[in-house]
Design a protein around this motif. Structure first.
Motif, PDB file in Angstrom:
ATOM      1  N   GLN A   1      45.297   3.124  79.681  1.00  9.58           N
ATOM      2  CA  GLN A   1      46.303   4.106  80.083  1.00  9.58           C
ATOM      3  C   GLN A   1      45.683   5.491  80.262  1.00  9.58           C
ATOM      4  OE1 GLN A   1      49.467   2.215  77.174  1.00  9.58           O
ATOM      5  NE2 GLN A   1      50.138   4.184  77.925  1.00  9.58           N
ATOM      6  N   MET A   2      44.816   5.874  79.350  1.00 10.27           N
ATOM      7  CA  MET A   2      44.186   7.191  79.445  1.00 10.27           C
ATOM      8  C   MET A   2      43.275   7.282  80.665  1.00 10.27           C
ATOM      9  SD  MET A   2      43.588   8.446  75.522  1.00 10.27           S
ATOM     10  CE  MET A   2      42.566   7.094  75.011  1.00 10.27           C
ATOM     11  N   LEU A   3      42.539   6.214  80.945  1.00 11.02           N
ATOM     12  CA  LEU A   3      41.664   6.212  82.119  1.00 11.02           C
ATOM     13  C   LEU A   3      42.461   6.268  83.419  1.00 11.02           C
ATOM     14  CD1 LEU A   3      38.956   3.624  81.022  1.00 11.02           C
ATOM     15  CD2 LEU A   3      38.676   6.109  81.287  1.00 11.02           C
ATOM     16  N   ILE A   4      43.528   5.495  83.493  1.00 12.77           N
ATOM     17  CA  ILE A   4      44.380   5.518  84.686  1.00 12.77           C
ATOM     18  C   ILE A   4      45.034   6.886  84.837  1.00 12.77           C
ATOM     19  CG2 ILE A   4      46.487   4.536  85.721  1.00 12.77           C
ATOM     20  CD1 ILE A   4      44.174   2.633  85.988  1.00 12.77           C
ATOM     21  N   ALA A   5      45.520   7.450  83.737  1.00 15.31           N
ATOM     22  CA  ALA A   5      46.131   8.783  83.785  1.00 15.31           C
ATOM     23  C   ALA A   5      45.105   9.824  84.242  1.00 15.31           C
ATOM     24  CB  ALA A   5      46.693   9.156  82.414  1.00 15.31           C
ATOM     25  N   LEU A   6      43.904   9.732  83.736  1.00  9.20           N
ATOM     26  CA  LEU A   6      42.841  10.662  84.139  1.00  9.20           C
ATOM     27  C   LEU A   6      42.537  10.520  85.624  1.00  9.20           C
ATOM     28  CD1 LEU A   6      40.861  12.776  83.050  1.00  9.20           C
ATOM     29  CD2 LEU A   6      39.244  10.912  82.639  1.00  9.20           C
ATOM     30  N   PHE A   7      42.498   9.278  86.113  1.00 11.85           N
ATOM     31  CA  PHE A   7      42.256   9.056  87.534  1.00 11.85           C
ATOM     32  C   PHE A   7      43.354   9.692  88.387  1.00 11.85           C
ATOM     33  CE2 PHE A   7      43.317   6.775  91.385  1.00 11.85           C
ATOM     34  CZ  PHE A   7      42.154   6.942  92.108  1.00 11.85           C
ATOM     35  N   TYR A   8      44.613   9.455  88.011  1.00 11.81           N
ATOM     36  CA  TYR A   8      45.711  10.007  88.811  1.00 11.81           C
ATOM     37  C   TYR A   8      45.753  11.528  88.745  1.00 11.81           C
ATOM     38  CZ  TYR A   8      47.775   5.687  90.354  1.00 11.81           C
ATOM     39  OH  TYR A   8      47.991   4.490  90.987  1.00 11.81           O
ATOM     40  N   ALA A   9      45.392  12.104  87.607  1.00  7.10           N
ATOM     41  CA  ALA A   9      45.459  13.557  87.453  1.00  7.10           C
ATOM     42  C   ALA A   9      44.336  14.275  88.190  1.00  7.10           C
ATOM     43  CB  ALA A   9      45.421  13.928  85.972  1.00  7.10           C
ATOM     44  N   VAL A  10      43.101  13.795  88.052  1.00 11.06           N
ATOM     45  CA  VAL A  10      41.970  14.567  88.564  1.00 11.06           C
ATOM     46  C   VAL A  10      41.577  14.192  89.994  1.00 11.06           C
ATOM     47  CG1 VAL A  10      39.595  15.305  88.122  1.00 11.06           C
ATOM     48  CG2 VAL A  10      41.178  15.045  86.218  1.00 11.06           C
TER      49      VAL A  10
ATOM     50  N   ALA B   1      53.176  11.156  82.284  1.00 10.60           N
ATOM     51  CA  ALA B   1      54.153  10.229  81.703  1.00 10.60           C
ATOM     52  C   ALA B   1      53.487   8.978  81.137  1.00 10.60           C
ATOM     53  CB  ALA B   1      55.211   9.861  82.732  1.00 10.60           C
ATOM     54  N   LEU B   2      52.343   8.587  81.694  1.00  9.30           N
ATOM     55  CA  LEU B   2      51.618   7.432  81.147  1.00  9.30           C
ATOM     56  C   LEU B   2      51.164   7.680  79.713  1.00  9.30           C
ATOM     57  CD1 LEU B   2      49.296   6.095  83.995  1.00  9.30           C
ATOM     58  CD2 LEU B   2      51.154   4.872  82.863  1.00  9.30           C
ATOM     59  N   LEU B   3      51.098   8.931  79.315  1.00 12.16           N
ATOM     60  CA  LEU B   3      50.629   9.276  77.973  1.00 12.16           C
ATOM     61  C   LEU B   3      51.765   9.536  76.993  1.00 12.16           C
ATOM     62  CD1 LEU B   3      47.723  11.629  79.074  1.00 12.16           C
ATOM     63  CD2 LEU B   3      47.624   9.178  78.538  1.00 12.16           C
ATOM     64  N   ILE B   4      52.998   9.503  77.469  1.00 14.46           N
ATOM     65  CA  ILE B   4      54.169   9.738  76.617  1.00 14.46           C
ATOM     66  C   ILE B   4      54.808   8.379  76.312  1.00 14.46           C
ATOM     67  CG2 ILE B   4      56.432  10.847  76.468  1.00 14.46           C
ATOM     68  CD1 ILE B   4      55.317  12.939  78.486  1.00 14.46           C
ATOM     69  N   PRO B   5      54.787   7.960  75.043  1.00 14.99           N
ATOM     70  CA  PRO B   5      55.202   6.594  74.707  1.00 14.99           C
ATOM     71  C   PRO B   5      56.510   6.121  75.336  1.00 14.99           C
ATOM     72  CG  PRO B   5      54.252   7.612  72.790  1.00 14.99           C
ATOM     73  CD  PRO B   5      54.336   8.689  73.852  1.00 14.99           C
ATOM     74  N   VAL B   6      57.565   6.901  75.274  1.00  9.18           N
ATOM     75  CA  VAL B   6      58.858   6.439  75.775  1.00  9.18           C
ATOM     76  C   VAL B   6      58.875   6.328  77.308  1.00  9.18           C
ATOM     77  CG1 VAL B   6      60.027   8.671  75.950  1.00  9.18           C
ATOM     78  CG2 VAL B   6      61.334   6.634  75.322  1.00  9.18           C
ATOM     79  N   LEU B   7      57.936   6.960  77.995  1.00  4.16           N
ATOM     80  CA  LEU B   7      57.899   6.951  79.463  1.00  4.16           C
ATOM     81  C   LEU B   7      56.825   6.042  80.052  1.00  4.16           C
ATOM     82  CD1 LEU B   7      58.313  10.784  80.118  1.00  4.16           C
ATOM     83  CD2 LEU B   7      60.075   9.015  80.205  1.00  4.16           C
ATOM     84  N   GLN B   8      55.984   5.450  79.245  1.00  8.19           N
ATOM     85  CA  GLN B   8      54.831   4.708  79.733  1.00  8.19           C
ATOM     86  C   GLN B   8      55.166   3.589  80.707  1.00  8.19           C
ATOM     87  OE1 GLN B   8      53.239   3.540  75.965  1.00  8.19           O
ATOM     88  NE2 GLN B   8      52.043   5.412  75.736  1.00  8.19           N
ATOM     89  N   SER B   9      56.102   2.757  80.374  1.00 12.07           N
ATOM     90  CA  SER B   9      56.444   1.630  81.232  1.00 12.07           C
ATOM     91  C   SER B   9      57.054   2.098  82.548  1.00 12.07           C
ATOM     92  CB  SER B   9      57.408   0.686  80.508  1.00 12.07           C
ATOM     93  OG  SER B   9      57.742  -0.410  81.328  1.00 12.07           O
ATOM     94  N   VAL B  10      57.985   3.034  82.457  1.00 11.02           N
ATOM     95  CA  VAL B  10      58.632   3.558  83.664  1.00 11.02           C
ATOM     96  C   VAL B  10      57.610   4.262  84.555  1.00 11.02           C
ATOM     97  CG1 VAL B  10      60.354   5.215  84.494  1.00 11.02           C
ATOM     98  CG2 VAL B  10      60.882   3.726  82.575  1.00 11.02           C
ATOM     99  N   ALA B  11      56.701   5.017  83.947  1.00  8.90           N
ATOM    100  CA  ALA B  11      55.661   5.707  84.719  1.00  8.90           C
ATOM    101  C   ALA B  11      54.765   4.706  85.440  1.00  8.90           C
ATOM    102  CB  ALA B  11      54.822   6.593  83.805  1.00  8.90           C
ATOM    103  N   ALA B  12      54.395   3.641  84.752  1.00 10.44           N
ATOM    104  CA  ALA B  12      53.546   2.623  85.374  1.00 10.44           C
ATOM    105  C   ALA B  12      54.272   1.944  86.538  1.00 10.44           C
ATOM    106  CB  ALA B  12      53.105   1.588  84.335  1.00 10.44           C
ATOM    107  N   MET B  13      55.575   1.692  86.381  1.00 11.63           N
ATOM    108  CA  MET B  13      56.343   1.091  87.480  1.00 11.63           C
ATOM    109  C   MET B  13      56.461   2.057  88.658  1.00 11.63           C
ATOM    110  SD  MET B  13      59.362  -1.104  85.622  1.00 11.63           S
ATOM    111  CE  MET B  13      59.790   0.034  84.336  1.00 11.63           C
ATOM    112  N   ALA B  14      56.696   3.331  88.364  1.00  9.75           N
ATOM    113  CA  ALA B  14      56.818   4.327  89.433  1.00  9.75           C
ATOM    114  C   ALA B  14      55.496   4.501  90.177  1.00  9.75           C
ATOM    115  CB  ALA B  14      57.287   5.655  88.854  1.00  9.75           C
ATOM    116  N   LEU B  15      54.401   4.558  89.439  1.00  9.10           N
ATOM    117  CA  LEU B  15      53.100   4.676  90.095  1.00  9.10           C
ATOM    118  C   LEU B  15      52.769   3.414  90.891  1.00  9.10           C
ATOM    119  CD1 LEU B  15      51.045   6.516  87.327  1.00  9.10           C
ATOM    120  CD2 LEU B  15      51.660   7.416  89.587  1.00  9.10           C
ATOM    121  N   SER B  16      53.205   2.265  90.417  1.00  7.99           N
ATOM    122  CA  SER B  16      53.017   1.016  91.182  1.00  7.99           C
ATOM    123  C   SER B  16      53.763   1.085  92.506  1.00  7.99           C
ATOM    124  CB  SER B  16      53.516  -0.192  90.380  1.00  7.99           C
ATOM    125  OG  SER B  16      52.730  -0.396  89.239  1.00  7.99           O
ATOM    126  N   ALA B  17      54.989   1.590  92.464  1.00  6.75           N
ATOM    127  CA  ALA B  17      55.763   1.741  93.702  1.00  6.75           C
ATOM    128  C   ALA B  17      55.075   2.715  94.646  1.00  6.75           C
ATOM    129  CB  ALA B  17      57.176   2.222  93.376  1.00  6.75           C
TER     130      ALA B  17
END
Length: 153
Positions: free
Chosen positions: A38-47, A87-103
């Motif tokens: 999750q941290m690596l994917i979040a870092l990729f999307y951010a930077v 959002a990938l780093l915020i526990p309550v939002l992780q699943s929704v964030a992953a689905m949104a980024l998938s879309a």
């Protein structure tokens, strides 16, 4: 059962505190691996993904001009990617964030095929795989998010 005792399954204790999901070394390693992913994917999307769009890097601007979306589209996609990364780093939002980024990656794949002749079409498909894994593994947080939203409504 005391609050310091861990079990192999998640569940409340007598005091209502949720205890560890898994007491096994394998379970801990799996959680660490998922969190690292999750941290690596979040870092990729951010930077390398959102940042060039948000600072208006010429390569990003050129791509969005070619799409006909201009700077508004570029900044919007950049903001969505950055929001998803956070959002990938915020526990309550992780699943929704992953689905949104998938879309978002499905859309990126379609654009790569339709506009850019599939030059980088594999990239969004590759990114969908870990995002789907994160969405599935963190799906239990969706009920928590729903409870939070309903409580506020």
């Amino acid at each position: 059962m005391s609050e310091t005792t861990t079990t192999a399954t998640a569940g409340p204790t007598a005091a209502g505190v949720v205890i560890a999901e898994s007491a096994t070394a394998r379970g801990r390693r799996a959680r660490i691996a998922l969190r690292t992913l999750q941290m690596l994917i979040a870092l990729f999307y951010a930077v390398p993904s959102a940042l060039p769009k948000l600072i208006g890097h010429p390569s990003a601007a050129e791509s969005f001009e070619r799409l006909g979306w201009g700077s508004a589209g570029m900044y919007t996609i950049g903001a969505l990617e950055l929001a998803g990364a956070i959002a990938l780093l915020i526990p309550v939002l992780q699943s929704v964030a992953a689905m949104a980024l998938s879309a978002l990656m499905v859309g990126a794949f379609v654009v790569q095929i339709a506009v850019f002749d599939g030059q980088y079409a594999a990239t969004p498909l590759i990114l969908i795989v870990p995002l789907v894994l994160i969405a599935w593994a963190r799906r239990g947080h969706n009920a928590d998010l729903l409870r939070l939203l309903l409580r506020r409504a």
